[in-house]
Each structure stands twice: as C-alpha cells, then as structure tokens.
Design a protein around this motif. Structure first.
Motif, mmCIF file in Angstrom:
data_model
loop_
_atom_site.group_PDB
_atom_site.id
_atom_site.type_symbol
_atom_site.label_atom_id
_atom_site.label_comp_id
_atom_site.label_asym_id
_atom_site.label_seq_id
_atom_site.Cartn_x
_atom_site.Cartn_y
_atom_site.Cartn_z
ATOM 1 N N PRO A 1 0.809 -1.213 0.000
ATOM 2 C CA PRO A 1 0.000 0.000 0.000
ATOM 3 C C PRO A 1 0.847 1.270 0.000
ATOM 4 C CG PRO A 1 -0.154 -1.141 2.113
ATOM 5 C CD PRO A 1 0.602 -2.028 1.198
ATOM 6 N N ALA A 2 0.209 2.356 -0.406
ATOM 7 C CA ALA A 2 0.887 3.641 -0.566
ATOM 8 C C ALA A 2 0.689 4.518 0.658
ATOM 9 C CB ALA A 2 0.343 4.352 -1.805
ATOM 10 N N GLY A 3 1.445 5.610 0.674
ATOM 11 C CA GLY A 3 1.202 6.696 1.609
ATOM 12 C C GLY A 3 0.480 7.815 0.873
ATOM 13 N N VAL A 4 -0.288 8.601 1.623
ATOM 14 C CA VAL A 4 -0.992 9.747 1.048
ATOM 15 C C VAL A 4 -0.774 10.938 1.972
ATOM 16 C CG1 VAL A 4 -3.205 10.643 0.224
ATOM 17 C CG2 VAL A 4 -2.772 8.183 0.146
ATOM 18 N N LEU B 1 -7.939 11.968 3.484
ATOM 19 C CA LEU B 1 -8.815 11.253 4.420
ATOM 20 C C LEU B 1 -9.838 10.418 3.658
ATOM 21 C CD1 LEU B 1 -9.909 10.737 7.282
ATOM 22 C CD2 LEU B 1 -11.141 12.922 7.118
ATOM 23 N N ARG B 2 -10.402 10.992 2.624
ATOM 24 C CA ARG B 2 -11.409 10.282 1.831
ATOM 25 C C ARG B 2 -10.788 9.083 1.101
ATOM 26 N NH1 ARG B 2 -16.334 12.368 0.834
ATOM 27 N NH2 ARG B 2 -15.797 14.547 1.195
ATOM 28 N N THR B 3 -9.566 9.247 0.605
ATOM 29 C CA THR B 3 -8.886 8.147 -0.095
ATOM 30 C C THR B 3 -8.589 7.000 0.861
ATOM 31 O OG1 THR B 3 -7.913 9.700 -1.678
ATOM 32 C CG2 THR B 3 -6.868 7.552 -1.494
ATOM 33 N N ALA C 1 -9.199 21.368 5.387
ATOM 34 C CA ALA C 1 -10.422 22.170 5.318
ATOM 35 C C ALA C 1 -11.643 21.264 5.258
ATOM 36 C CB ALA C 1 -10.389 23.075 4.087
ATOM 37 N N PHE C 2 -12.630 21.551 6.109
ATOM 38 C CA PHE C 2 -13.939 20.871 6.057
ATOM 39 C C PHE C 2 -13.783 19.344 6.170
ATOM 40 C CE2 PHE C 2 -13.963 24.642 3.186
ATOM 41 C CZ PHE C 2 -14.606 25.500 4.065
ATOM 42 N N LEU C 3 -13.038 18.913 7.176
ATOM 43 C CA LEU C 3 -12.780 17.481 7.373
ATOM 44 C C LEU C 3 -13.925 16.773 8.084
ATOM 45 C CD1 LEU C 3 -9.044 17.654 8.554
ATOM 46 C CD2 LEU C 3 -9.903 17.175 6.251
ATOM 47 N N ALA C 4 -14.682 17.507 8.888
ATOM 48 C CA ALA C 4 -15.734 16.871 9.699
ATOM 49 C C ALA C 4 -16.907 17.835 9.836
ATOM 50 C CB ALA C 4 -15.185 16.475 11.065
ATOM 51 N N ASP D 1 -21.879 13.889 3.135
ATOM 52 C CA ASP D 1 -20.715 13.246 2.511
ATOM 53 C C ASP D 1 -19.396 13.770 3.104
ATOM 54 O OD1 ASP D 1 -20.781 15.781 1.492
ATOM 55 O OD2 ASP D 1 -20.614 15.197 -0.621
ATOM 56 N N SER D 2 -19.449 14.228 4.351
ATOM 57 C CA SER D 2 -18.231 14.707 5.010
ATOM 58 C C SER D 2 -17.191 13.583 5.080
ATOM 59 C CB SER D 2 -18.549 15.189 6.424
ATOM 60 O OG SER D 2 -17.358 15.553 7.108
ATOM 61 N N PRO D 3 -15.907 13.890 4.836
ATOM 62 C CA PRO D 3 -14.884 12.827 4.812
ATOM 63 C C PRO D 3 -14.808 12.006 6.098
ATOM 64 C CG PRO D 3 -13.971 14.891 3.994
ATOM 65 C CD PRO D 3 -15.347 15.210 4.494
ATOM 66 N N HIS D 4 -15.087 12.618 7.257
ATOM 67 C CA HIS D 4 -14.921 11.889 8.521
ATOM 68 C C HIS D 4 -15.889 10.729 8.668
ATOM 69 C CE1 HIS D 4 -18.478 14.086 9.914
ATOM 70 N NE2 HIS D 4 -18.455 13.360 11.023
ATOM 71 N N LEU D 5 -16.957 10.733 7.870
ATOM 72 C CA LEU D 5 -17.946 9.663 7.961
ATOM 73 C C LEU D 5 -17.432 8.342 7.406
ATOM 74 C CD1 LEU D 5 -21.121 11.724 6.979
ATOM 75 C CD2 LEU D 5 -20.369 11.034 9.278
ATOM 76 N N LEU D 6 -16.261 8.362 6.774
ATOM 77 C CA LEU D 6 -15.633 7.126 6.279
ATOM 78 C C LEU D 6 -14.740 6.479 7.331
ATOM 79 C CD1 LEU D 6 -14.626 8.459 2.740
ATOM 80 C CD2 LEU D 6 -16.407 6.771 3.215
ATOM 81 N N ALA D 7 -14.728 7.016 8.540
ATOM 82 C CA ALA D 7 -13.789 6.564 9.573
ATOM 83 C C ALA D 7 -13.824 5.056 9.801
ATOM 84 C CB ALA D 7 -14.065 7.293 10.892
#
Length: 252
Positions: A128-131, A142-144, A161-164, A169-175
């Motif tokens: 796997p990669a780093g991002v 975060l979304r990736t 910006a706008f992480l949570a 469809d906020s990115p934090h919901l993929l936690a």
C-alpha cells in the motif's frame, strides 16, 4: 540522509480525460514506496513540486496530480509569484470554477487511477501507498484512506479544510472503513477547520478504532506549509515535515 531526485511531468489517462501530474523519485531508479500528494486549492505549481522533491529525497516515489484537470491543465488560474490574499482576494475567485469541477465521487474515481498508476510503476515497491494532503487535499487524503483502505497504509493531512462537517458526505464519515494510520496537523488559526470539527474528527476516528494522532499547531494559519503564500510558517512547516516523515518511515 537525502538523495538526488529526478522529477518530470506525466499524463495519466482517467475515465474523464487526462490528468496532468508531477512525478518525482530518487535518482537511483528505485524501487521505493509510493506516495500520493494531494495539492491545496492553489494547485500544482513550483512550490508544490519543491515539496514533492523534498519528500522524494527522503526515499519515496511521489505523484502530485492536478486534481482540477477536468477544468484545464495546471496552472488552472494565473497566480502571483507570492500569494497574499489580503492584497489579492481575487485569487480565490479565480480558482473557484476549477474547484467546482471536482466532486467527492469524481475525486475518488481519480484516486483509484492514481493508486493504480503508482502501483504499476517499476519505480515503486509492492504494498500500500502513503498519502498526504494540504488544505482541500487533506480532505482528499482522508477520503482516499476511507475509500481504498487496502491500498493506503498511512495518510497525513495538514491545515485541512472541512474534514468533519455536518454534510452527508463529510470525509470523517468514512472513519469506520479506514485501516491506515493517520496524522493531522491542525492550524489553530483556521476558520476552515474550527475546534468543533477537529473534535468531531477525533471522536469519529477514535470510535472507529483508527490509529491516529491529531495535533494543534499553535499560531499557525491555514496554509502554513505553503512557502509561496503569506500564511507560511517555517516553524509549523518543519514540524509537519518531521511528523510526516516519521509516519511514512514507520508505515511504508
């Protein structure tokens, strides 16, 4: 220890066109771990390339895509050599049309292409990669990590910006999908990432059992890593480098 690097422009075919990007890697020809670097809103430009060069010199193959490629090749707007929004508030307006071409769905369709491209390169090691991402790119990182958990081992986000947000469809919901280790360097003078969102992100990641650390950089403004802007802080930027290289050194 740093090493000589080789950088070049590359074109990456996607389902929606061709993404222009910058690729840089140690000059020894590899293979080295892959890193996907997500730009800030000002886009692919000399300073971001210099950041990618520094990361490559630490032993990584770094891809920096122009995520606004649907709008145009980089640069997508005419930028001053030094970006001071107090003097040039029009800069934000000039990049807004390009930013509007990127939706979360499109961004994650692209992310799969970028990760595939890196994985297929003879320059990269298996695994796997780093991002890492900056400003809007922190949300993309975060979304990736949440969309492709088997493909991302570590992800960093800086002055995000706008992480949570309250958005559905906020990115934090993929936690609950994330398996990577995460690190966030939050600017404490950042209206795009206020304290309540920092807290919401931390609680979501903790509840999901994600190995993560979020730190507040005191006195830092949104954009503190970007040396071609008035928001730059050398102290905060160097702190970001130490944290990011530690994260990647352990996980990649």
């Amino acid at each position: 220890m740093t090493t000589a690097v080789h950088g070049s422009s590359v074109d990456i075919p996607t389902p929606d066109g061709t993404a222009d990007a910058y690729l840089v890697h140690p000059a020894d020809g590899g293979p080295h771990p892959a890193v996907l670097l997500y730009m800030d809103g000002f886009g692919l430009r000399p300073h971001l390339k210099s950041m990618a060069d520094r990361l490559a010199a630490a032993g990584y193959v770094v891809l920096v895509p122009n995520v606004f490629y649907r709008y145009s090749k980089a640069p997508v707007a005419e930028l001053p050599e030094f970006i001071d929004l107090a003097e040039r508030p029009d800069v934000i307006a000039s990049i807004r049309p390009a930013a509007q071409t990127l939706t979360p769905e499109r961004a994650m369709r692209d992310a799969a292409v970028y990760l595939d491209w890196l994985a297929a390169s003879p320059l990269t090691t298996e695994g796997p990669a780093g991002v890492t991402g900056y400003c809007m790119g922190a949300g993309l990182a975060l979304r990736t990590a949440g969309t492709y958990p088997d493909r991302v081992a570590a992800a960093g986000g800086f002055h995000g910006a706008f992480l949570a947000t309250d958005a559905p469809d906020s990115p934090h919901l993929l936690a609950d999908r994330i398996t990577a280790e995460l690190y966030f360097g939050h600017a404490d003078q950042d209206t795009a990432n206020p304290a309540d969102q920092i807290d919401r992100l931390d609680k979501a990641l903790s509840a999901a059992g994600v190995h993560h650390r979020g730190e507040i950089y005191p006195g830092a403004q949104h954009g503190y890593t970007q040396a071609d802007t008035s928001m730059y802080s050398e102290e905060a930027a160097e702190r970001h480098w130490a944290a990011l290289l530690d994260l990647f050194g352990r996980r990649l």
